[in-house]
Design an enzyme around this catalytic site. Structure first.
Site, PDB file in Angstrom:
ATOM      1  N   ARG A 140     -15.217   7.277  -3.659  1.00  0.00           N
ATOM      2  CA  ARG A 140     -15.205   8.129  -4.842  1.00  0.00           C
ATOM      3  C   ARG A 140     -16.602   8.713  -5.021  1.00  0.00           C
ATOM      4  O   ARG A 140     -17.590   8.178  -4.508  1.00  0.00           O
ATOM      5  CB  ARG A 140     -14.820   7.326  -6.082  1.00  0.00           C
ATOM      6  CG  ARG A 140     -13.418   6.720  -6.037  1.00  0.00           C
ATOM      7  CD  ARG A 140     -13.133   5.907  -7.282  1.00  0.00           C
ATOM      8  NE  ARG A 140     -11.768   5.386  -7.316  1.00  0.00           N
ATOM      9  CZ  ARG A 140     -11.389   4.217  -6.830  1.00  0.00           C
ATOM     10  NH1 ARG A 140     -12.302   3.412  -6.267  1.00  0.00           N
ATOM     11  NH2 ARG A 140     -10.128   3.814  -6.894  1.00  0.00           N
ATOM     12  N   LYS A 165     -14.053   0.986  -9.101  1.00  0.00           N
ATOM     13  CA  LYS A 165     -13.112   1.132 -10.203  1.00  0.00           C
ATOM     14  C   LYS A 165     -12.456  -0.212 -10.488  1.00  0.00           C
ATOM     15  O   LYS A 165     -12.000  -0.895  -9.575  1.00  0.00           O
ATOM     16  CB  LYS A 165     -12.041   2.172  -9.836  1.00  0.00           C
ATOM     17  CG  LYS A 165     -11.216   2.642 -11.020  1.00  0.00           C
ATOM     18  CD  LYS A 165     -10.362   3.831 -10.632  1.00  0.00           C
ATOM     19  CE  LYS A 165      -9.610   4.378 -11.831  1.00  0.00           C
ATOM     20  NZ  LYS A 165      -8.795   5.563 -11.482  1.00  0.00           N
ATOM     21  N   HIS A 270     -13.223  14.868  -4.865  1.00  0.00           N
ATOM     22  CA  HIS A 270     -12.114  13.924  -4.685  1.00  0.00           C
ATOM     23  C   HIS A 270     -11.177  14.375  -3.567  1.00  0.00           C
ATOM     24  O   HIS A 270     -10.468  13.545  -2.980  1.00  0.00           O
ATOM     25  CB  HIS A 270     -11.345  13.755  -5.995  1.00  0.00           C
ATOM     26  CG  HIS A 270     -10.891  12.355  -6.234  1.00  0.00           C
ATOM     27  ND1 HIS A 270     -11.756  11.285  -6.331  1.00  0.00           N
ATOM     28  CD2 HIS A 270      -9.639  11.829  -6.364  1.00  0.00           C
ATOM     29  CE1 HIS A 270     -11.061  10.169  -6.518  1.00  0.00           C
ATOM     30  NE2 HIS A 270      -9.774  10.467  -6.543  1.00  0.00           N
ATOM     31  N   ARG A 273     -12.023  12.523  -0.439  1.00  0.00           N
ATOM     32  CA  ARG A 273     -11.435  11.174  -0.418  1.00  0.00           C
ATOM     33  C   ARG A 273      -9.937  11.241  -0.111  1.00  0.00           C
ATOM     34  O   ARG A 273      -9.418  10.438   0.679  1.00  0.00           O
ATOM     35  CB  ARG A 273     -11.685  10.505  -1.774  1.00  0.00           C
ATOM     36  CG  ARG A 273     -11.009   9.161  -1.988  1.00  0.00           C
ATOM     37  CD  ARG A 273     -11.484   8.575  -3.316  1.00  0.00           C
ATOM     38  NE  ARG A 273     -10.546   7.644  -3.914  1.00  0.00           N
ATOM     39  CZ  ARG A 273     -10.524   6.330  -3.665  1.00  0.00           C
ATOM     40  NH1 ARG A 273     -11.370   5.814  -2.798  1.00  0.00           N
ATOM     41  NH2 ARG A 273      -9.656   5.552  -4.276  1.00  0.00           N
ATOM     42  N   HIS A 296      -7.289   0.900  -4.092  1.00  0.00           N
ATOM     43  CA  HIS A 296      -6.199   1.103  -5.037  1.00  0.00           C
ATOM     44  C   HIS A 296      -5.634  -0.244  -5.470  1.00  0.00           C
ATOM     45  O   HIS A 296      -5.399  -1.124  -4.636  1.00  0.00           O
ATOM     46  CB  HIS A 296      -5.074   1.931  -4.409  1.00  0.00           C
ATOM     47  CG  HIS A 296      -5.395   3.381  -4.286  1.00  0.00           C
ATOM     48  ND1 HIS A 296      -4.709   4.237  -3.446  1.00  0.00           N
ATOM     49  CD2 HIS A 296      -6.338   4.140  -4.902  1.00  0.00           C
ATOM     50  CE1 HIS A 296      -5.213   5.450  -3.548  1.00  0.00           C
ATOM     51  NE2 HIS A 296      -6.188   5.425  -4.433  1.00  0.00           N
ATOM     52  N   TYR A 305       0.192   9.934  -0.961  1.00  0.00           N
ATOM     53  CA  TYR A 305      -0.234  10.679   0.218  1.00  0.00           C
ATOM     54  C   TYR A 305       0.900  10.878   1.213  1.00  0.00           C
ATOM     55  O   TYR A 305       0.861  11.798   2.021  1.00  0.00           O
ATOM     56  CB  TYR A 305      -1.422   9.978   0.881  1.00  0.00           C
ATOM     57  CG  TYR A 305      -2.618   9.888  -0.026  1.00  0.00           C
ATOM     58  CD1 TYR A 305      -3.292  11.037  -0.438  1.00  0.00           C
ATOM     59  CD2 TYR A 305      -3.068   8.670  -0.506  1.00  0.00           C
ATOM     60  CE1 TYR A 305      -4.377  10.970  -1.302  1.00  0.00           C
ATOM     61  CE2 TYR A 305      -4.153   8.583  -1.358  1.00  0.00           C
ATOM     62  CZ  TYR A 305      -4.796   9.737  -1.755  1.00  0.00           C
ATOM     63  OH  TYR A 305      -5.860   9.656  -2.610  1.00  0.00           O
TER      64      TYR A 305
END
Length: 321
Positions: A140, A165, A270, A273, A296, A305
């Site tokens: 990120r 995150k 982003h 990424r 994630h 994706y």
């Protein structure tokens, strides 16, 4: 009787609680914003005298009057749940039904490898290296800005993302092409550190009061930023420190490079990424591995994706060709 004077004391408690629980500075700033907004919305009443009905009305206001995005409404709710559960110690319980902000289904902007290479060709120096890591490591933007010397392992060719995150650590790939530039960045960090040691000993900012536990960490090479700000600043205590580069500077550079590359659709940091994830899936990488590399929490987030890739997903072809 509720007064304006009650809020600052409350906000001090909010900040103190978040720091004990090791929330990131960005989350602290965001939660404080929503808590203040909630208090103002309710005529500067103290939250201890309010509860579910007031929270429900506030969330309704955000969705109907302000027309905020679903993620924004959820962010406000999370801030208020934190306030009541951890600061006031009077959990909200069931807030009840309220209008939910609409959540449009949007696929991420993904670039082809050739498009990414065109973008990188319009960047140079630290900006080129940062964009390379966002694409080559799946970082990120803020994770890239926060990289320190100690986070790079040349021998194992991995990057360690610390307090990403959700305040979680993870490791991801270190692209071989970035190694010479990273070595150069570390040499620059050492040179700049030596200069600061000779002129006032300005330390870098450290996480979670680490400077009290290890007083010399801020002036050790391992803790230096790979991408420092151009000049020192003051921290919350008034101490002169060196922070990392501001994310907006990187966003501007990458946006400019994407325009110069003549992309058919607008992208952002982003997007680099996103492109990392899709390229791995095209190569046949297991989706669980991609999930871990991206950091994630749920594989459902990574699965978006597969919708972007369509028939090209992991080389799968339709039975009809």
């Amino acid at each position: 009787m509720d007064t304006h004077r009650s809020s600052p004391k409350l906000m001090d408690r909010v900040r103190a609680t978040m720091r004990v629980k090791r929330y990131s500075p960005r989350t602290e700033k965001t939660y404080c914003y929503w808590i203040r907004y909630f208090i103002r919305f309710n005529g500067v009443r103290h939250p201890a005298g309010m509860g579910g009905p007031e929270v429900r009305a506030f969330l309704e206001h955000l969705a109907v009057e302000r027309q905020v995005a679903a993620a924004t409404q959820n962010q406000a709710l999370n801030a208020l749940v934190f306030l009541y559960r951890h600061v006031l110690e009077q959990p909200l319980g069931d807030v009840g039904e309220f209008s939910r902000a609409k959540r449009p289904r949007q696929l991420p902007v993904v670039l082809s490898h050739e498009e990414v290479m065109r973008v990188l060709s319009h960047l140079s120096g630290p900006m080129h290296l940062m964009a390379t890591l966002m694409y080559g490591s799946g970082l990120r933007l803020i994770e890239t800005c926060r990289l320190r010397v100690r986070d790079i392992d040349f021998e194992r060719q991995i990057v360690t993302v610390r307090a990403g995150k959700g305040d979680k650590d993870r490791t991801t790939l270190l692209p071989a092409i970035s190694i010479p530039a990273l070595r150069q960045s570390i040499n620059v960090a050492k040179y700049q550190l030596d200069g600061r040691l000779q002129h006032g000993c300005v330390p870098v900012t450290l996480p979670h009061a680490l400077d009290r536990k290890y007083p010399n960490a801020g002036v050790s090479l391992a803790w230096q930023w790979l991408f420092p700000a151009s000049r020192p600043c003051f921290d919350d205590t008034g101490k002169v420190v060196l922070h990392h580069i501001h994310p907006t500077a990187v966003q501007r550079a990458v946006k400019h490079a994407m325009r110069a590359a003549g992309l058919s659709r607008p992208g952002s940091c982003h997007s680099l990424r996103h492109s990392f994830a899709t390229q791995l899936l095209i190569q046949g990488t297991d989706i669980r591995t991609v999930q871990e590399l991206l950091g994630h929490k749920s594989v459902e987030t990574t699965q978006i994706y597969t919708h972007v890739l369509g028939k090209g997903f992991a080389g799968v072809r339709s039975p009809l060709g």
